[in-house]
Every structure is written in C-alpha cells, then in structure tokens.
Design a protein around this motif. Structure first.
Motif, PDB file in Angstrom:
ATOM      1  N   ILE A  37       0.840  -1.212   0.000  1.00  0.00           N
ATOM      2  CA  ILE A  37       0.000   0.000   0.000  1.00  0.00           C
ATOM      3  C   ILE A  37       0.872   1.258   0.000  1.00  0.00           C
ATOM      4  O   ILE A  37       0.626   2.196  -0.765  1.00  0.00           O
ATOM      5  CB  ILE A  37      -0.991  -0.027   1.184  1.00  0.00           C
ATOM      6  CG1 ILE A  37      -2.032  -1.148   0.957  1.00  0.00           C
ATOM      7  CG2 ILE A  37      -1.677   1.329   1.364  1.00  0.00           C
ATOM      8  CD1 ILE A  37      -3.023  -1.346   2.087  1.00  0.00           C
ATOM      9  N   LYS A 292     -16.052  -5.968   0.639  1.00  0.00           N
ATOM     10  CA  LYS A 292     -14.593  -5.884   0.543  1.00  0.00           C
ATOM     11  C   LYS A 292     -13.913  -7.202   0.233  1.00  0.00           C
ATOM     12  O   LYS A 292     -12.691  -7.257   0.128  1.00  0.00           O
ATOM     13  CB  LYS A 292     -14.034  -5.347   1.874  1.00  0.00           C
ATOM     14  CG  LYS A 292     -14.344  -3.876   2.103  1.00  0.00           C
ATOM     15  CD  LYS A 292     -13.579  -3.365   3.312  1.00  0.00           C
ATOM     16  CE  LYS A 292     -13.173  -1.916   3.120  1.00  0.00           C
ATOM     17  NZ  LYS A 292     -12.003  -1.555   3.895  1.00  0.00           N
ATOM     18  N   ALA A 293     -14.676  -8.287   0.075  1.00  0.00           N
ATOM     19  CA  ALA A 293     -14.046  -9.573  -0.241  1.00  0.00           C
ATOM     20  C   ALA A 293     -13.293  -9.437  -1.557  1.00  0.00           C
ATOM     21  O   ALA A 293     -13.716  -8.714  -2.456  1.00  0.00           O
ATOM     22  CB  ALA A 293     -15.104 -10.656  -0.348  1.00  0.00           C
ATOM     23  N   VAL A 294     -12.182 -10.145  -1.662  1.00  0.00           N
ATOM     24  CA  VAL A 294     -11.290  -9.921  -2.804  1.00  0.00           C
ATOM     25  C   VAL A 294     -11.442 -11.021  -3.847  1.00  0.00           C
ATOM     26  O   VAL A 294     -11.162 -12.191  -3.577  1.00  0.00           O
ATOM     27  CB  VAL A 294      -9.825  -9.853  -2.336  1.00  0.00           C
ATOM     28  CG1 VAL A 294      -8.932  -9.421  -3.484  1.00  0.00           C
ATOM     29  CG2 VAL A 294      -9.680  -8.883  -1.163  1.00  0.00           C
ATOM     30  N   ARG A 296     -10.178 -13.124  -6.847  1.00  0.00           N
ATOM     31  CA  ARG A 296      -8.811 -13.383  -7.316  1.00  0.00           C
ATOM     32  C   ARG A 296      -8.800 -14.260  -8.553  1.00  0.00           C
ATOM     33  O   ARG A 296      -9.804 -14.901  -8.884  1.00  0.00           O
ATOM     34  CB  ARG A 296      -8.004 -14.046  -6.188  1.00  0.00           C
ATOM     35  CG  ARG A 296      -7.919 -13.149  -4.966  1.00  0.00           C
ATOM     36  CD  ARG A 296      -6.880 -13.618  -3.984  1.00  0.00           C
ATOM     37  NE  ARG A 296      -6.979 -12.877  -2.723  1.00  0.00           N
ATOM     38  CZ  ARG A 296      -6.318 -11.747  -2.446  1.00  0.00           C
ATOM     39  NH1 ARG A 296      -5.516 -11.218  -3.340  1.00  0.00           N
ATOM     40  NH2 ARG A 296      -6.461 -11.150  -1.275  1.00  0.00           N
ATOM     41  N   ASN A 316      -8.716  -5.593  -3.899  1.00  0.00           N
ATOM     42  CA  ASN A 316      -9.375  -4.515  -3.202  1.00  0.00           C
ATOM     43  C   ASN A 316      -8.555  -3.286  -3.591  1.00  0.00           C
ATOM     44  O   ASN A 316      -7.432  -3.119  -3.135  1.00  0.00           O
ATOM     45  CB  ASN A 316      -9.318  -4.795  -1.696  1.00  0.00           C
ATOM     46  CG  ASN A 316     -10.158  -3.832  -0.925  1.00  0.00           C
ATOM     47  OD1 ASN A 316      -9.643  -2.883  -0.370  1.00  0.00           O
ATOM     48  ND2 ASN A 316     -11.446  -4.053  -0.899  1.00  0.00           N
ATOM     49  N   ARG A 345     -14.403 -18.495  -2.115  1.00  0.00           N
ATOM     50  CA  ARG A 345     -14.485 -19.601  -1.164  1.00  0.00           C
ATOM     51  C   ARG A 345     -15.911 -20.171  -1.173  1.00  0.00           C
ATOM     52  O   ARG A 345     -16.406 -20.524  -2.240  1.00  0.00           O
ATOM     53  CB  ARG A 345     -14.007 -19.160   0.219  1.00  0.00           C
ATOM     54  CG  ARG A 345     -12.485 -18.880   0.212  1.00  0.00           C
ATOM     55  CD  ARG A 345     -11.980 -18.381   1.554  1.00  0.00           C
ATOM     56  NE  ARG A 345     -12.473 -17.061   1.888  1.00  0.00           N
ATOM     57  CZ  ARG A 345     -11.942 -15.933   1.422  1.00  0.00           C
ATOM     58  NH1 ARG A 345     -10.898 -15.975   0.630  1.00  0.00           N
ATOM     59  NH2 ARG A 345     -12.432 -14.759   1.737  1.00  0.00           N
ATOM     60  N   LYS A 347     -18.826 -18.695  -0.434  1.00  0.00           N
ATOM     61  CA  LYS A 347     -19.948 -17.770  -0.638  1.00  0.00           C
ATOM     62  C   LYS A 347     -19.894 -17.140  -2.026  1.00  0.00           C
ATOM     63  O   LYS A 347     -18.857 -17.135  -2.672  1.00  0.00           O
ATOM     64  CB  LYS A 347     -19.878 -16.636   0.402  1.00  0.00           C
ATOM     65  CG  LYS A 347     -19.903 -17.100   1.848  1.00  0.00           C
ATOM     66  CD  LYS A 347     -19.633 -15.928   2.794  1.00  0.00           C
ATOM     67  CE  LYS A 347     -19.089 -16.422   4.124  1.00  0.00           C
ATOM     68  NZ  LYS A 347     -18.479 -15.347   4.923  1.00  0.00           N
TER      69      LYS A 347
ATOM     70  N   VAL B  40      -6.590  -6.539   3.931  1.00  0.00           N
ATOM     71  CA  VAL B  40      -7.659  -5.723   3.348  1.00  0.00           C
ATOM     72  C   VAL B  40      -9.064  -6.288   3.613  1.00  0.00           C
ATOM     73  O   VAL B  40     -10.060  -5.615   3.357  1.00  0.00           O
ATOM     74  CB  VAL B  40      -7.469  -5.535   1.826  1.00  0.00           C
ATOM     75  CG1 VAL B  40      -6.176  -4.763   1.551  1.00  0.00           C
ATOM     76  CG2 VAL B  40      -7.449  -6.864   1.084  1.00  0.00           C
ATOM     77  N   TYR B  41      -9.139  -7.522   4.102  1.00  0.00           N
ATOM     78  CA  TYR B  41     -10.464  -8.111   4.336  1.00  0.00           C
ATOM     79  C   TYR B  41     -10.327  -9.314   5.255  1.00  0.00           C
ATOM     80  O   TYR B  41      -9.380 -10.092   5.117  1.00  0.00           O
ATOM     81  CB  TYR B  41     -11.071  -8.566   3.001  1.00  0.00           C
ATOM     82  CG  TYR B  41     -12.437  -9.216   3.113  1.00  0.00           C
ATOM     83  CD1 TYR B  41     -13.568  -8.475   3.465  1.00  0.00           C
ATOM     84  CD2 TYR B  41     -12.602 -10.581   2.864  1.00  0.00           C
ATOM     85  CE1 TYR B  41     -14.819  -9.068   3.563  1.00  0.00           C
ATOM     86  CE2 TYR B  41     -13.854 -11.188   2.958  1.00  0.00           C
ATOM     87  CZ  TYR B  41     -14.959 -10.419   3.307  1.00  0.00           C
ATOM     88  OH  TYR B  41     -16.188 -11.007   3.404  1.00  0.00           O
ATOM     89  N   ASP B  43     -12.641 -12.508   6.329  1.00  0.00           N
ATOM     90  CA  ASP B  43     -13.855 -13.286   6.099  1.00  0.00           C
ATOM     91  C   ASP B  43     -14.137 -14.050   7.389  1.00  0.00           C
ATOM     92  O   ASP B  43     -13.439 -15.003   7.720  1.00  0.00           O
ATOM     93  CB  ASP B  43     -13.593 -14.238   4.918  1.00  0.00           C
ATOM     94  CG  ASP B  43     -14.839 -14.997   4.497  1.00  0.00           C
ATOM     95  OD1 ASP B  43     -15.888 -14.846   5.155  1.00  0.00           O
ATOM     96  OD2 ASP B  43     -14.743 -15.747   3.511  1.00  0.00           O
ATOM     97  N   GLU B  61      -7.505 -11.825   4.075  1.00  0.00           N
ATOM     98  CA  GLU B  61      -7.034 -11.457   2.747  1.00  0.00           C
ATOM     99  C   GLU B  61      -6.071 -10.295   2.857  1.00  0.00           C
ATOM    100  O   GLU B  61      -6.403  -9.248   3.390  1.00  0.00           O
ATOM    101  CB  GLU B  61      -8.222 -11.017   1.880  1.00  0.00           C
ATOM    102  CG  GLU B  61      -9.293 -12.093   1.772  1.00  0.00           C
ATOM    103  CD  GLU B  61      -9.583 -12.475   0.345  1.00  0.00           C
ATOM    104  OE1 GLU B  61      -8.697 -12.256  -0.513  1.00  0.00           O
ATOM    105  OE2 GLU B  61     -10.679 -12.980   0.096  1.00  0.00           O
ATOM    106  N   SER B  62      -4.874 -10.507   2.323  1.00  0.00           N
ATOM    107  CA  SER B  62      -3.945  -9.393   2.178  1.00  0.00           C
ATOM    108  C   SER B  62      -4.099  -8.858   0.764  1.00  0.00           C
ATOM    109  O   SER B  62      -4.892  -9.387  -0.022  1.00  0.00           O
ATOM    110  CB  SER B  62      -2.516  -9.852   2.430  1.00  0.00           C
ATOM    111  OG  SER B  62      -2.104 -10.700   1.397  1.00  0.00           O
ATOM    112  N   GLU B  85     -14.636  -5.489  10.166  1.00  0.00           N
ATOM    113  CA  GLU B  85     -15.363  -5.370   8.900  1.00  0.00           C
ATOM    114  C   GLU B  85     -14.988  -4.080   8.182  1.00  0.00           C
ATOM    115  O   GLU B  85     -14.785  -4.066   6.970  1.00  0.00           O
ATOM    116  CB  GLU B  85     -16.873  -5.414   9.148  1.00  0.00           C
ATOM    117  CG  GLU B  85     -17.345  -6.837   9.428  1.00  0.00           C
ATOM    118  CD  GLU B  85     -18.805  -6.905   9.868  1.00  0.00           C
ATOM    119  OE1 GLU B  85     -19.523  -5.890   9.727  1.00  0.00           O
ATOM    120  OE2 GLU B  85     -19.198  -7.969  10.369  1.00  0.00           O
ATOM    121  N   PRO B  88     -10.013  -3.809   8.647  1.00  0.00           N
ATOM    122  CA  PRO B  88      -9.226  -5.049   8.760  1.00  0.00           C
ATOM    123  C   PRO B  88      -7.751  -4.773   9.054  1.00  0.00           C
ATOM    124  O   PRO B  88      -7.057  -5.627   9.611  1.00  0.00           O
ATOM    125  CB  PRO B  88      -9.399  -5.715   7.388  1.00  0.00           C
ATOM    126  CG  PRO B  88      -9.831  -4.625   6.467  1.00  0.00           C
ATOM    127  CD  PRO B  88     -10.590  -3.641   7.297  1.00  0.00           C
TER     128      PRO B  88
END
Lengths: 365, 126
Positions: A37, A292-294, A296, A316, A345, A347, B40-41, B43, B61-62, B85, B88
C-alpha cells in the motif's frame, strides 16, 4: 526449483534493503520492501522506482527490419518517426497471444523489442522461427540490459536531477539514447503504472549506479506487488492473467492495438479479422463487487448459478478501496451493468459489470 | 522479530488463543500479520456458527493473497470482531489486541494440543 531462479543485477540491493523476495517469471524478484500500500501510494502521489531488469530485450536489425517487425507485430509501425514506441502483441496464426510487448523504433532498419520475463525463451524461439526469408539479425540482449522504471508524478523532476539530462524533451511513448559514462543508455517515457515516468535501460553496472543514486535521493523502492496493483487499477493487462497463448487481443478487449488494415500482412491477421467479423464469444470486462471480499485469479463468475466466466485479476483497489476485478466473461453477460456473482471460497458476492478501468491514468502527454 | 505473548496458546497455523473459563478468544499472530502484509479483508463466521478444531473457519485477505483461518478449538461462535469489517488493517497494527472470534469451548482437551509461547516461537524461527 528455487535454486534455478535468476538474480537481476540489483538482487543484492533488494536483499540488503530487506525486500520480501519471491519467484516471478523465472527470476527471484522483490515483491515488497515495506508495504504494498505504501509503495503503491508513493507511485500515485510522488515517485517510486522498480527493478524491472527481468524484462527481456531483443534487437532486430537489417534491411528487412521494418518488414519483419510488421510481420510479427499486430500494431502498425509504418511511417513512424525514429524514437517512437508502440505497444502491441505478437500473435499465433490462430490469434492467440505469444506475448505483449513494446517496440522501440530506432530507425527503419533497427527495432528494439521489450518482452515479458516469463516469455523470453518462448518469444526468442518464435521470433527466430518466423524470420526465415527476412534479411534481419535477431539479437537477444536480455542478459546485457538492466532496467529500472521510475514512476510517478515526480518521476521527471527526480530523474532529470539525478541524470542531469533533458528528459522533459522526451514525449509520451518516445525514447532517446544517451551517452552516459561511455555507454549507450536508452530512456523512454513509458511505464506500467498509469502514471508519468521513465524506463531506463543500461548495463548492469550503470543500472546499479543509477539505483544507488535513486536511493540516496530518497526515491522509494517498489516491488512487483504494487506494480501489479498499479497496472491493474488502470486496466492494463498482464501476460498470464489477461493474455495467454489461448486468448486473442480482441477477447482481451485490446483491439485498438490490432491494426487489421495496416499495409503489410502479419501472423494471426486472418484469424483476428475473422473473429472481428463474427464477433468474439467472450471478452475481458471489469467487475465491481459489493463489499470488501477480494476476487482473485481463477475464481468463477456466475449468473443465475451458472458459471459464465472467471476472474483474471482482482484486488481490493488501493486507490479507491473498492473490490474490483478484470474477468473473462461469455457474451452476452459482458454488457455494462449486467449483474453477476463472484464465488469467493464458500460464498457468492454480488457485483456488476463495469469498464475495466478502475482509476484514471495520469500520463503526461 | 515477531512478537509472541506468554499468556496465550498457539496453533502452528499461526492462530492465537486466549482461554478464559470456557471461552476461547481467537486471532492471528504477529508473525502471521507480518507475513501476510497489508490486510484488506477478514472473512469471518457468524455468531451461532459451529467451528471445528483443525478446520477452516474463514480467511484473511492481504493485498496479494487469501489465507485460510484454521480454528484452534471446537465450539459455537459467540461473537466476531465487527470492528474488522470496516478496519481489517487493525490486525496489522496489533494482531494480539484485535481478535477475530470468541468461541464457547466444547472440548477443553483440545487446548492441551496447542503450543505454548516457547514452542510457537520455535515454529516461527523455522
């Protein structure tokens, strides 16, 4: 296999600076020095430098150089002034992409090709194989050149000061060759970040000296981690993700670089012209997810529970905070605004098809 | 060097556990957050879910990668850390202060299978 990894001329610097190292394209490369980042943000707002010495360089020269480059390259270099650079692809007969590359026009009888590290052996073999009947000399100069990319809104100011050269005279997608300390150094206004910046090609010794000067000047060293997040945000493809031997430039939504009407024939033209006429059956698009789930590489994209494609690259987004992806999707689900779901995964997460540019480029043209 | 706290138990998959009575508070270790980089997240499961020792209960999750979370204990999830949430990155700031879930322990003997601080520190050195 790790012991077979190639080290760039800056490898000892990366290790000494504490970079996290990882294999990429057969090389042991820095992924990050401190934080992806922080490094990403430095390039967007200030300046950062990448070791991209893993990239391959091939020089094509001889009386047929123009004819030959035109034969293997989907973009059109006809009539270009010396010093101009073109982005484009080399394609198989069936239109699949051998590699994407930059072509530097030195003059009508000499072109300098910059290819992906992971494809050097394949590309060189393919380039040599297809040169039969052309009066050209093909020289793989990948082992000679080191390369750094200085990128960001402050790149020009910084590099001009360090090298004391009139780099402001180099236009976007142009290059100049300079005599520095008795060697020829190529400097182009190019990059892979969506920001202004330069790529500098010189000997290993020159590259190490330049790197050290950049470090002394406080330029942030950046790893391949943020190189990927930066290129992704501005919708640039990575060979292996958005482009492969089995994906055509039209399917990769890169048809603007394919000049079907150029004056010379080229490998793959017939297949690509046919595909353009019939229309592609799948295409790379952007997807924006809720939450925010990534998403991939390889994750399935679904519509009504049916798989209609897969993610090619997703993050993200560091610049916008949104979870976004590029994905290869079957028609007709490629239309902007199409609701889709991405399986992450166990979901699925709702999203929508958007343009594959998630952040505006900030080039100095 | 990564931080290892004395009062916790650890899984070799880099989760930590704080046992208080029959409640286990679970997070990831400083070593894990450092190895992952910018998170970043997260789960997370939901309160009421059943988790099983040795099995996946979520993921961290990175920027670069997703990493499964493996539950060190079995039982019912009592609570998850909702602060994660929206933020993170708190795990990067302090992995031990920012827990992920609290579990009502169904089999206390599982705690005995976990590593103590000294044994976990050795895992990190390998």
């Amino acid at each position: 296999m790790e012991e077979n990894l190639i080290k760039t001329c800056l490898h000892d610097r990366h290790v000494a600076q504490g970079a996290l190292m990882s294999p990429f394209g057969g090389f042991d490369m820095p992924i990050q020095y401190t934080s992806i980042i922080d490094e990403h943000t430095a390039v967007r707002t200030d300046v950062g430098v990448f070791d991209v010495s893993h990239m391959g360089e091939v020089r094509i020269s001889g009386p047929d150089a123009y004819k030959y480059v035109s034969h293997i390259f989907v973009n059109d270099v006809t009539g270009a002034p010396d010093g101009q650079i073109f982005y484009g692809m080399m394609c198989h007969e069936n239109g699949g992409v051998v590699d994407d590359l930059l072509v530097y026009k030195v003059n009508d009888e000499e072109y300098f090709l910059v290819i992906n590290a992971s494809n050097i052996a394949k590309d060189v073999a393919w380039i040599e194989k297809n040169a039969a009947g052309f009066n050209v000399t093909i020289k793989n100069e990948s082992d000679y050149y080191g390369e750094v990319a200085v990128q960001g809104p402050k790149a020009e100011e910084m590099l001009m000061r360090i090298l004391n050269l009139p780099l402001n005279e180099i236009a976007f997608y142009n290059f100049k060759t300079f005599d520095i300390d008795g060697e020829q150094v190529i400097i182009s206004r190019t990059g892979y970040t969506g920001e202004d910046g330069f790529e500098v090609y010189g000997s290993h010794d020159f590259t190490r000296r330049l790197w050290d000067k950049l470090m002394e000047a406080g330029v942030k060293p950046c790893g391949l981690g943020c190189r990927d997040t930066l290129r992704f945000e501005v919708g640039l493809p990575l060979y292996g993700d958005e482009l492969t031997d089995d994906i055509t430039p039209l399917e990769a939504s890169l048809s603007m670089f394919v000049k079907l009407d150029k004056p010379t024939d080229f490998i793959g033209r017939e297949a690509l012209a046919k595909q353009k006429e019939e229309g592609v059956t799948r295409r790379i698009v952007g997807i924006e997810l809720e939450g925010k789930a990534v998403p991939r590489h390889g994750y399935p994209v679904e519509v009504d529970g049916k798989v209609v494609g897969e993610i090619t690259t997703g993050y993200n987004s560091i610049s916008t905070g949104k979870s976004v992806a590029m994905a290869m999707i079957e028609k007709p689900y490629t239309k902007l605004g199409t609701p889709v779901e991405v399986r992450i995964r166990k979901k699925t997460f709702p999203g929508v098809v958007v343009k594959k540019r998630f952040y505006d480029k900030n080039y100095k043209k | 060097m990564s931080k290892v706290l004395e009062n916790l138990r650890y899984a070799d998959s880099h989760e930590w556990v704080l046992v208080e009575g029959d409640v286990a508070t679970v997070g990831i270790t400083d070593y894990a957050q450092h190895a992952l980089g910018n998170i970043v997240y997260v789960d997370m499961p939901e309160a009421g879910d059943e988790v099983t020792a040795g099995e996946e209960f979520g993921a961290v999750e990175s920027v670069k990668a997703a990493s499964d979370l493996i539950s060190p204990v079995s039982g019912e999830v009592l609570e998850v850390n909702e602060a994660l949430e929206d933020a993170p990155e708190l795990i990067n700031e302090d992995a031990f202060a920012n827990w992920i879930m609290k579990v009502k322990i169904s089999d206390a003997s599982e705690i005995e299978n976990l590593l103590d601080a000294a044994a976990y520190a050795k895992v990190c050195e390998e």
